[in-house]
Design an enzyme around this catalytic site. Sequence first.
Site, PDB file in Angstrom:
ATOM      1  N   ARG A  72       0.835  -1.204   0.000  1.00 42.18           N
ATOM      2  CA  ARG A  72       0.000   0.000   0.000  1.00 42.18           C
ATOM      3  C   ARG A  72       0.864   1.246   0.000  1.00 42.18           C
ATOM      4  NH1 ARG A  72      -4.886  -1.987   4.084  1.00 42.18           N
ATOM      5  NH2 ARG A  72      -5.212  -3.939   2.938  1.00 42.18           N
TER       6      ARG A  72
ATOM      7  N   ARG B 249       2.145   0.613  10.307  1.00 41.83           N
ATOM      8  CA  ARG B 249       1.698   1.113   9.004  1.00 41.83           C
ATOM      9  C   ARG B 249       2.843   1.048   7.997  1.00 41.83           C
ATOM     10  NH1 ARG B 249      -2.840   3.827   8.021  1.00 41.83           N
ATOM     11  NH2 ARG B 249      -3.165   4.110  10.246  1.00 41.83           N
TER      12      ARG B 249
ATOM     13  N   ARG C 193       1.096  -6.618  12.510  1.00 40.97           N
ATOM     14  CA  ARG C 193       0.461  -6.044  13.698  1.00 40.97           C
ATOM     15  C   ARG C 193       0.325  -7.092  14.812  1.00 40.97           C
ATOM     16  NH1 ARG C 193      -4.028  -1.576  11.536  1.00 40.97           N
ATOM     17  NH2 ARG C 193      -2.475  -0.303  10.426  1.00 40.97           N
TER      18      ARG C 193
END
Length: 425
Positions: A262, A277, A391
């Site tokens: 991403r 992230r 995560r």
Amino acid sequence: MLDVRRFRNEFDQVKEGLSNRGVTQEEIEKLTQLDQRRREWISETEQLKNRRNVVSQEIATKKRNGEETNSLIEEMKEVSNKIKQLDDQLRELESEFERHLLSIPNVPHSSVPVGLSEEDNVEIRTWSEPRTFDFEPLPHWEIADKLDILDFEAAAKVTGSRFVFYKGLGARLERALINFMMDLHVDEHGYEEMLPPLIVNRDSMIGTGQLPKFEDDVFKIEDSDYFLVPTAEVPVTNYHREQILSADDLPKKYAAYSACFRSEAGSAGRDTRGLIRHHQFNKVELVYLTKPEHSYELLEELTSHAEKVLQLLGLPYRVMSLCSGDLGFSAAKTYDIEVWLPSSGTYREISSCSNFEDFQARRSMLRFRREPKAKPEFVHTLNGSGLAVGRTVAAILENYQNEDGSVSIPEVLQPYMRVDKIAKS
RNA sequence: GGAGAGGUGGCCGAGUGGUUGAAGGCACUGGUCUUGAAAACCAGAGAAGGGGCGACUCUUCCGUGGGUUCGAAUCCCACCCUCUCUGCCA
């Protein structure tokens, strides 16, 4: 993609649902107008085409009988030109119509709480109590640094920010989690395992709703029309694109591990430290194709399978129902599962489980037949993370940290890790 | 990357620019025959979109997109995919 017929027939309901998630009045009016004009023009050209077909037939018959056809051919030249003109106009209109339709998000399900932002999400349930520490819990990047199992600096040099090298038992932990999750879903939850391509074409990205609207959020491969997958949802859901499945095949349940890519455009400055992230991360994704009448009950099942991973790992979490304003573009309803991170004292999203109803299926022509001769209907598609692996590593490091800087390994992972603790060597 | 072959309905497979939505076969559904089944025979059966309360009807679809023509599965152009051979290569 929005069902235009539903848009026409249940106009007030659809309009309300869409405005609850921020679609403007103008966008809705524009769609109405385009739809009306489109239907007018279609019937106009079709009448002309019917004329052309009838007369062409006549010409063929007359020619065979040696009769004169020049005047008919002259007339048809004119009709043909007219058709060409109208068809061109119509084609332009239809592509505008489709472009507009593709940019309109899904209509929220009636059970979705109405709200504007994250603030209005509703907590559905929590599981387990956050552990109390008798020392100051460290953030996972500090734990990892001391144990020398993650190297962000090297990744920044070799690639750039928001990448990471996993090292030693850190790398093994990531791999152990992937295998643990896949084994659980395949062996216990009945999913079919899939390992998809990490690059997909434009049609696939349109099919699941990432494109045309969110091209900035994904990595495009230069000089091609290929994209790095932002989630395994894209290749796996598109696996059955443009197919008509039989009812016996449903539900289809796939579990797929993939790396995800991403661009994180627009999140500059957020979560810059640690694993939260990244531009590239690993994820185990669960994907369902179902009959419409089962999709909401299966959303609960899917969510419970993601929760099961956290339960077995002993990580406290809560389940949130996203409000209308916080829903992703393609989703009709979404549960976010948020895991407890002691260092910040907050819950962070670790899984997102959504029912897309027929929104993706309509875009990708993914259908099924109830009976061998029945009319094809669109399936409902669902997916959820089961779980985001990076995560999960962060959550394990933080929740299982010990005062001496070591990290205990949850029991279910020990067979995969072959150690019960990561300690400084 | 180079050379060649090919892409037609659920599958196989014909197809000369003019009743070809598409022969024929297989598979499928219904019927006749049969105690039942098989075989045989007869019939039916694709998708998307538009109009109509409906029976129904119209348009489009032969890899995709353009073009030529009164008319294209059939002729022309571009692209995509598959197969065979070949180059480089984990």
